[in-house]
Design a protein around this motif. Structure first.
Motif, short mmCIF file in Angstrom:
data_model
loop_
_atom_site.label_atom_id
_atom_site.label_comp_id
_atom_site.label_asym_id
_atom_site.label_seq_id
_atom_site.Cartn_x
_atom_site.Cartn_y
_atom_site.Cartn_z
N ASP A 155 -31.77 50.92 -36.29
CA ASP A 155 -32.15 49.49 -36.31
C ASP A 155 -31.07 48.63 -35.65
O ASP A 155 -31.38 47.68 -34.91
N TYR A 156 -29.81 48.95 -35.91
CA TYR A 156 -28.72 48.19 -35.29
C TYR A 156 -28.74 48.35 -33.78
O TYR A 156 -28.56 47.37 -33.05
N ASP A 157 -28.97 49.57 -33.30
CA ASP A 157 -28.99 49.81 -31.85
C ASP A 157 -30.10 49.01 -31.18
O ASP A 157 -29.87 48.39 -30.13
N THR B 143 -29.21 45.83 -28.70
CA THR B 143 -29.66 45.92 -27.30
C THR B 143 -30.56 44.76 -26.93
O THR B 143 -30.42 44.15 -25.87
N CYS B 144 -31.48 44.43 -27.82
CA CYS B 144 -32.41 43.32 -27.56
C CYS B 144 -31.66 42.00 -27.45
O CYS B 144 -31.87 41.24 -26.49
N ILE B 145 -30.76 41.71 -28.40
CA ILE B 145 -30.02 40.45 -28.37
C ILE B 145 -29.13 40.37 -27.14
O ILE B 145 -29.03 39.32 -26.48
N LEU B 146 -28.47 41.48 -26.81
CA LEU B 146 -27.55 41.49 -25.66
C LEU B 146 -28.27 41.16 -24.37
O LEU B 146 -27.84 40.26 -23.61
N PHE B 147 -29.36 41.85 -24.09
CA PHE B 147 -30.03 41.68 -22.80
C PHE B 147 -30.82 40.38 -22.73
O PHE B 147 -30.93 39.78 -21.67
N SER C 85 -32.01 51.56 -18.00
CA SER C 85 -31.31 52.75 -18.46
C SER C 85 -31.28 52.82 -19.99
O SER C 85 -31.20 53.91 -20.56
N THR C 86 -31.35 51.67 -20.66
CA THR C 86 -31.35 51.69 -22.12
C THR C 86 -32.70 52.08 -22.70
O THR C 86 -32.77 52.55 -23.84
N ILE C 87 -33.79 51.88 -21.94
CA ILE C 87 -35.11 52.27 -22.43
C ILE C 87 -35.49 53.67 -21.97
O ILE C 87 -36.61 54.11 -22.17
N PHE C 88 -34.54 54.38 -21.35
CA PHE C 88 -34.79 55.72 -20.84
C PHE C 88 -35.19 56.67 -21.97
O PHE C 88 -36.24 57.33 -21.92
N ASN C 89 -34.38 56.73 -23.04
CA ASN C 89 -34.66 57.64 -24.14
C ASN C 89 -35.91 57.25 -24.94
O ASN C 89 -36.72 58.12 -25.26
N PRO C 90 -36.10 55.96 -25.30
CA PRO C 90 -37.35 55.61 -25.99
C PRO C 90 -38.60 55.91 -25.17
O PRO C 90 -39.62 56.31 -25.72
N LEU C 91 -38.52 55.73 -23.86
CA LEU C 91 -39.67 56.04 -23.00
C LEU C 91 -40.00 57.52 -23.03
O LEU C 91 -41.18 57.91 -23.10
N LEU C 92 -38.96 58.35 -23.00
CA LEU C 92 -39.18 59.79 -23.07
C LEU C 92 -39.76 60.20 -24.42
O LEU C 92 -40.57 61.13 -24.50
N ALA C 93 -39.34 59.53 -25.49
CA ALA C 93 -39.87 59.84 -26.81
C ALA C 93 -41.37 59.57 -26.88
O ALA C 93 -42.12 60.32 -27.51
N VAL C 94 -41.81 58.52 -26.20
CA VAL C 94 -43.26 58.21 -26.17
C VAL C 94 -44.00 59.23 -25.32
O VAL C 94 -45.07 59.73 -25.71
N LEU C 95 -43.45 59.56 -24.15
CA LEU C 95 -44.11 60.51 -23.25
C LEU C 95 -44.19 61.91 -23.84
O LEU C 95 -45.12 62.66 -23.55
#
Length: 311
Positions: free
Chosen positions: A191-193, A197-201, A249-259
Protein backbone atom coordinates in the motif's frame (compact mmCIF):
# COMPACT_ATOMS: atom_id res chain seq x y z
CA UNK A 1 6.20 -48.42 -25.30
CA UNK A 2 9.94 -47.99 -24.82
CA UNK A 3 10.14 -46.08 -28.12
CA UNK A 4 7.28 -43.77 -27.05
CA UNK A 5 8.90 -43.08 -23.68
CA UNK A 6 12.25 -42.35 -25.33
CA UNK A 7 10.58 -40.07 -27.91
CA UNK A 8 8.78 -38.16 -25.16
CA UNK A 9 12.04 -37.83 -23.23
CA UNK A 10 13.86 -36.52 -26.32
CA UNK A 11 11.11 -33.96 -26.97
CA UNK A 12 11.28 -32.77 -23.35
CA UNK A 13 15.06 -32.39 -23.50
CA UNK A 14 14.79 -30.56 -26.82
CA UNK A 15 12.21 -28.14 -25.43
CA UNK A 16 14.41 -27.49 -22.41
CA UNK A 17 17.39 -26.90 -24.72
CA UNK A 18 15.35 -24.52 -26.85
CA UNK A 19 14.27 -22.68 -23.73
CA UNK A 20 17.89 -22.34 -22.62
CA UNK A 21 19.00 -21.35 -26.12
CA UNK A 22 16.25 -18.76 -26.39
CA UNK A 23 17.13 -17.31 -22.99
CA UNK A 24 20.79 -17.18 -23.97
CA UNK A 25 20.07 -15.39 -27.26
CA UNK A 26 17.63 -12.87 -25.77
CA UNK A 27 19.78 -12.13 -22.73
CA UNK A 28 22.80 -11.63 -25.00
CA UNK A 29 20.87 -9.22 -27.24
CA UNK A 30 19.56 -7.20 -24.31
CA UNK A 31 23.01 -7.09 -22.73
CA UNK A 32 24.60 -5.83 -25.96
CA UNK A 33 21.86 -3.20 -26.28
CA UNK A 34 22.34 -2.22 -22.65
CA UNK A 35 26.11 -1.90 -23.18
CA UNK A 36 25.51 0.39 -26.18
CA UNK A 37 23.21 2.58 -24.09
CA UNK A 38 25.72 2.58 -21.24
CA UNK A 39 28.44 3.71 -23.62
CA UNK A 40 26.27 6.62 -24.77
CA UNK A 41 25.32 7.56 -21.21
CA UNK A 42 28.86 7.35 -19.87
CA UNK A 43 30.10 9.41 -22.81
CA UNK A 44 27.44 11.99 -22.08
CA UNK A 45 28.42 12.05 -18.40
CA UNK A 46 32.06 12.53 -19.40
CA UNK A 47 31.02 15.29 -21.82
CA UNK A 48 29.19 17.16 -19.05
CA UNK A 49 32.42 17.20 -17.05
CA UNK A 50 34.77 18.04 -19.90
CA UNK A 51 34.33 21.83 -20.16
CA UNK A 52 33.91 24.67 -17.65
CA UNK A 53 30.68 25.85 -19.31
CA UNK A 54 28.97 22.59 -18.32
CA UNK A 55 30.27 22.81 -14.75
CA UNK A 56 29.20 26.42 -14.32
CA UNK A 57 25.71 26.24 -15.85
CA UNK A 58 22.85 25.07 -13.63
CA UNK A 59 20.83 23.25 -16.26
CA UNK A 60 23.84 21.14 -17.26
CA UNK A 61 24.54 20.31 -13.61
CA UNK A 62 20.91 19.19 -13.24
CA UNK A 63 21.16 17.20 -16.47
CA UNK A 64 24.23 15.42 -15.11
CA UNK A 65 22.32 14.45 -11.97
CA UNK A 66 19.37 13.16 -14.01
CA UNK A 67 21.61 11.20 -16.35
CA UNK A 68 23.59 9.72 -13.44
CA UNK A 69 20.37 8.42 -11.84
CA UNK A 70 19.14 6.99 -15.16
CA UNK A 71 22.49 5.27 -15.78
CA UNK A 72 22.52 3.73 -12.30
CA UNK A 73 18.97 2.49 -12.82
CA UNK A 74 19.94 1.03 -16.20
CA UNK A 75 22.79 -0.98 -14.66
CA UNK A 76 20.64 -2.21 -11.77
CA UNK A 77 17.80 -3.25 -14.07
CA UNK A 78 20.12 -5.22 -16.33
CA UNK A 79 21.69 -7.03 -13.37
CA UNK A 80 18.26 -8.11 -12.09
CA UNK A 81 17.23 -9.12 -15.63
CA UNK A 82 20.26 -11.37 -16.07
CA UNK A 83 19.73 -12.95 -12.63
CA UNK A 84 16.13 -13.77 -13.57
CA UNK A 85 17.06 -14.96 -17.08
CA UNK A 86 19.58 -17.49 -15.72
CA UNK A 87 17.34 -18.47 -12.79
CA UNK A 88 19.69 -17.22 -10.10
CA UNK A 89 17.86 -16.63 -6.83
CA UNK A 90 19.27 -14.32 -4.18
CA UNK A 91 18.82 -14.04 -0.45
CA UNK A 92 16.34 -11.56 0.98
CA UNK A 93 19.04 -9.19 2.39
CA UNK A 94 20.89 -8.99 -0.95
CA UNK A 95 17.72 -8.57 -2.98
CA UNK A 96 16.47 -5.97 -0.49
CA UNK A 97 19.68 -3.95 -0.94
CA UNK A 98 19.33 -3.98 -4.73
CA UNK A 99 15.63 -3.04 -4.52
CA UNK A 100 16.28 -0.16 -2.13
CA UNK A 101 18.98 1.20 -4.44
CA UNK A 102 16.53 0.95 -7.36
CA UNK A 103 13.91 2.87 -5.38
CA UNK A 104 16.45 5.56 -4.56
CA UNK A 105 17.45 6.33 -8.15
CA UNK A 106 13.86 5.91 -9.38
CA UNK A 107 12.70 8.74 -7.11
CA UNK A 108 15.66 10.97 -8.02
CA UNK A 109 14.71 11.12 -11.72
CA UNK A 110 11.20 12.70 -11.47
CA UNK A 111 12.30 15.09 -8.70
CA UNK A 112 15.23 16.26 -10.82
CA UNK A 113 12.85 16.82 -13.74
CA UNK A 114 10.74 19.04 -11.48
CA UNK A 115 13.79 21.15 -10.54
CA UNK A 116 14.81 21.40 -14.21
CA UNK A 117 11.30 22.56 -15.12
CA UNK A 118 11.33 25.24 -12.43
CA UNK A 119 14.72 26.41 -13.70
CA UNK A 120 13.29 26.89 -17.21
CA UNK A 121 10.25 28.67 -15.76
CA UNK A 122 12.45 31.15 -13.90
CA UNK A 123 14.63 31.65 -16.99
CA UNK A 124 11.65 32.68 -19.12
CA UNK A 125 9.35 34.44 -16.65
CA UNK A 126 12.03 36.16 -14.54
CA UNK A 127 14.99 36.60 -16.90
CA UNK A 128 16.47 39.53 -14.96
CA UNK A 129 16.52 37.57 -11.71
CA UNK A 130 17.49 34.22 -13.21
CA UNK A 131 21.24 34.68 -12.68
CA UNK A 132 20.69 35.60 -9.03
CA UNK A 133 18.20 32.80 -8.27
CA UNK A 134 19.58 29.91 -10.35
CA UNK A 135 23.19 29.77 -9.25
CA UNK A 136 25.45 26.73 -9.15
CA UNK A 137 25.37 26.89 -5.36
CA UNK A 138 21.56 26.91 -5.22
CA UNK A 139 21.49 24.11 -7.80
CA UNK A 140 23.80 22.01 -5.62
CA UNK A 141 21.47 22.62 -2.65
CA UNK A 142 18.48 21.55 -4.76
CA UNK A 143 20.24 18.35 -5.84
CA UNK A 144 21.14 17.62 -2.22
CA UNK A 145 17.49 18.07 -1.23
CA UNK A 146 16.42 15.71 -4.03
CA UNK A 147 18.76 12.96 -2.82
CA UNK A 148 17.79 13.58 0.81
CA UNK A 149 14.08 13.28 0.04
CA UNK A 150 14.74 10.11 -1.95
CA UNK A 151 16.79 8.70 0.94
CA UNK A 152 13.89 9.33 3.34
CA UNK A 153 11.70 7.16 1.15
CA UNK A 154 14.35 4.42 1.28
CA UNK A 155 14.49 4.66 5.09
CA UNK A 156 10.73 4.18 5.30
CA UNK A 157 11.00 1.10 3.08
CA UNK A 158 13.80 -0.25 5.30
CA UNK A 159 11.55 0.21 8.33
CA UNK A 160 8.74 -1.66 6.58
CA UNK A 161 11.13 -4.48 5.66
CA UNK A 162 12.36 -4.79 9.24
CA UNK A 163 8.78 -5.24 10.42
CA UNK A 164 8.43 -8.40 8.35
CA UNK A 165 8.84 -11.57 10.48
CA UNK A 166 11.89 -13.07 8.75
CA UNK A 167 12.37 -15.41 11.72
CA UNK A 168 9.28 -17.33 10.63
CA UNK A 169 10.91 -18.23 7.31
CA UNK A 170 12.72 -21.53 6.99
CA UNK A 171 15.53 -19.85 5.09
CA UNK A 172 16.54 -16.38 3.92
CA UNK A 173 16.95 -17.82 0.43
CA UNK A 174 14.26 -16.42 -1.85
CA UNK A 175 11.85 -18.80 -3.56
CA UNK A 176 11.28 -16.37 -6.44
CA UNK A 177 13.50 -14.15 -8.56
CA UNK A 178 14.64 -10.84 -7.11
CA UNK A 179 12.47 -7.85 -8.05
CA UNK A 180 10.93 -4.80 -6.44
CA UNK A 181 7.56 -6.60 -6.28
CA UNK A 182 9.11 -9.62 -4.55
CA UNK A 183 10.36 -7.33 -1.77
CA UNK A 184 6.93 -5.81 -1.08
CA UNK A 185 6.55 -8.07 1.94
CA UNK A 186 3.18 -7.55 3.56
CA UNK A 187 0.12 -5.47 2.64
CA UNK A 188 1.44 -2.34 4.37
CA UNK A 189 4.56 -2.21 2.17
CA UNK A 190 2.45 -2.77 -0.95
CA UNK A 191 0.00 0.00 0.00
CA UNK A 192 2.85 2.40 0.80
CA UNK A 193 4.54 1.70 -2.55
CA UNK A 194 1.35 2.38 -4.50
CA UNK A 195 0.47 5.53 -2.56
CA UNK A 196 4.00 6.97 -2.71
CA UNK A 197 4.36 6.29 -6.45
CA UNK A 198 0.99 7.89 -7.17
CA UNK A 199 1.68 10.99 -5.07
CA UNK A 200 5.20 11.39 -6.46
CA UNK A 201 4.29 11.28 -10.14
CA UNK A 202 1.06 13.28 -9.78
CA UNK A 203 2.95 16.02 -7.91
CA UNK A 204 5.77 16.01 -10.45
CA UNK A 205 3.28 16.13 -13.33
CA UNK A 206 1.42 19.06 -11.77
CA UNK A 207 4.69 20.97 -11.24
CA UNK A 208 5.87 20.45 -14.83
CA UNK A 209 2.47 21.29 -16.35
CA UNK A 210 2.21 24.41 -14.18
CA UNK A 211 5.66 25.52 -15.37
CA UNK A 212 4.58 24.91 -18.98
CA UNK A 213 1.42 26.99 -18.51
CA UNK A 214 3.44 29.77 -16.86
CA UNK A 215 5.83 29.89 -19.81
CA UNK A 216 2.93 30.01 -22.30
CA UNK A 217 1.25 32.84 -20.39
CA UNK A 218 4.51 34.80 -20.26
CA UNK A 219 5.00 34.35 -24.00
CA UNK A 220 1.46 35.53 -24.80
CA UNK A 221 1.83 38.59 -22.57
CA UNK A 222 5.05 39.51 -24.37
CA UNK A 223 6.87 39.52 -21.02
CA UNK A 224 9.47 37.10 -22.31
CA UNK A 225 11.62 36.65 -25.37
CA UNK A 226 9.65 34.70 -28.00
CA UNK A 227 12.55 32.49 -29.04
CA UNK A 228 13.52 31.74 -25.45
CA UNK A 229 9.91 30.98 -24.52
CA UNK A 230 9.53 28.63 -27.49
CA UNK A 231 12.67 26.69 -26.56
CA UNK A 232 11.60 26.52 -22.91
CA UNK A 233 8.14 25.29 -23.92
CA UNK A 234 9.66 22.50 -26.00
CA UNK A 235 12.02 21.61 -23.15
CA UNK A 236 9.12 21.40 -20.68
CA UNK A 237 7.21 19.16 -23.06
CA UNK A 238 10.30 16.97 -23.21
CA UNK A 239 10.39 16.86 -19.41
CA UNK A 240 6.75 15.78 -19.39
CA UNK A 241 7.51 12.98 -21.85
CA UNK A 242 10.46 11.90 -19.69
CA UNK A 243 8.21 11.83 -16.64
CA UNK A 244 5.78 9.62 -18.55
CA UNK A 245 8.62 7.27 -19.48
CA UNK A 246 9.74 7.11 -15.84
CA UNK A 247 6.17 6.35 -14.82
CA UNK A 248 5.94 3.59 -17.43
CA UNK A 249 8.83 1.75 -15.77
CA UNK A 250 6.99 1.80 -12.43
CA UNK A 251 3.88 0.15 -13.92
CA UNK A 252 6.01 -2.55 -15.57
CA UNK A 253 5.51 -5.14 -12.80
CA UNK A 254 1.78 -4.46 -12.15
CA UNK A 255 1.13 -4.73 -15.89
CA UNK A 256 2.85 -8.10 -16.03
CA UNK A 257 0.83 -9.28 -13.03
CA UNK A 258 -2.37 -8.53 -14.95
CA UNK A 259 -1.15 -10.15 -18.18
CA UNK A 260 -0.03 -13.30 -16.34
CA UNK A 261 -3.67 -14.10 -15.58
CA UNK A 262 -4.84 -14.07 -19.20
CA UNK A 263 -1.97 -15.29 -21.40
CA UNK A 264 0.22 -18.44 -21.39
CA UNK A 265 3.49 -18.37 -19.50
CA UNK A 266 5.73 -18.84 -22.56
CA UNK A 267 4.07 -15.95 -24.38
CA UNK A 268 4.29 -13.86 -21.21
CA UNK A 269 8.05 -14.42 -21.02
CA UNK A 270 8.47 -13.15 -24.59
CA UNK A 271 6.26 -10.14 -23.88
CA UNK A 272 8.35 -9.41 -20.80
CA UNK A 273 11.47 -9.23 -22.96
CA UNK A 274 9.83 -6.77 -25.38
CA UNK A 275 8.46 -4.62 -22.54
CA UNK A 276 11.82 -4.68 -20.81
CA UNK A 277 13.57 -3.20 -23.85
CA UNK A 278 10.84 -0.66 -24.66
CA UNK A 279 9.81 0.44 -21.14
CA UNK A 280 12.84 -0.11 -18.91
CA UNK A 281 16.03 0.08 -21.01
CA UNK A 282 15.22 2.52 -23.82
CA UNK A 283 13.94 5.45 -21.69
CA UNK A 284 17.17 5.38 -19.65
CA UNK A 285 19.13 6.27 -22.79
CA UNK A 286 16.71 8.70 -24.42
CA UNK A 287 17.70 11.49 -22.04
CA UNK A 288 21.30 11.63 -23.22
CA UNK A 289 20.39 11.24 -26.89
CA UNK A 290 17.66 13.88 -26.91
CA UNK A 291 19.53 16.46 -24.87
CA UNK A 292 22.86 15.74 -26.50
CA UNK A 293 21.56 16.11 -30.04
CA UNK A 294 19.25 19.11 -29.56
CA UNK A 295 21.55 21.24 -27.40
CA UNK A 296 23.86 23.32 -29.59
CA UNK A 297 26.53 23.50 -26.88
CA UNK A 298 26.58 19.79 -26.03
CA UNK A 299 26.17 18.35 -29.53
CA UNK A 300 29.63 19.02 -31.04
CA UNK A 301 31.44 17.91 -27.89
CA UNK A 302 29.29 14.80 -27.51
CA UNK A 303 29.72 13.77 -31.15
CA UNK A 304 33.45 14.28 -30.86
CA UNK A 305 33.63 12.02 -27.80
CA UNK A 306 31.34 9.38 -29.34
CA UNK A 307 33.60 9.25 -32.38
CA UNK A 308 36.67 9.04 -30.07
CA UNK A 309 38.08 12.33 -31.35
CA UNK A 310 39.64 13.99 -28.31
CA UNK A 311 41.26 16.87 -30.13
Amino acid sequence: MLYTTQLHSNITVELQFQGLLERLIISTLTTVLCCVFLFINVTMLFTLRSKPVFLETSRYVLLYNLLFADTAQLVQSQVLYLLAAYRIKLTYPLCGTLSLFANLVTVVSPLTLVVMSLERYVAVCYPLRHAAIITVRNTAVAILLVWTFSSLSVLIRVFLLLRFPFDDLESLQMTDFCSAVAMLLGPLADDYDKAYTCILFVSAGVAIISSYIGVMVAARLASADKSSASKARNTLLLHLVQLGLSLSSTIFNPLLAVLSRVIPRLLLVRIVNVFYVCIVISPRCLTSLIYGLRDQTIRPVLMSHLCCRHS
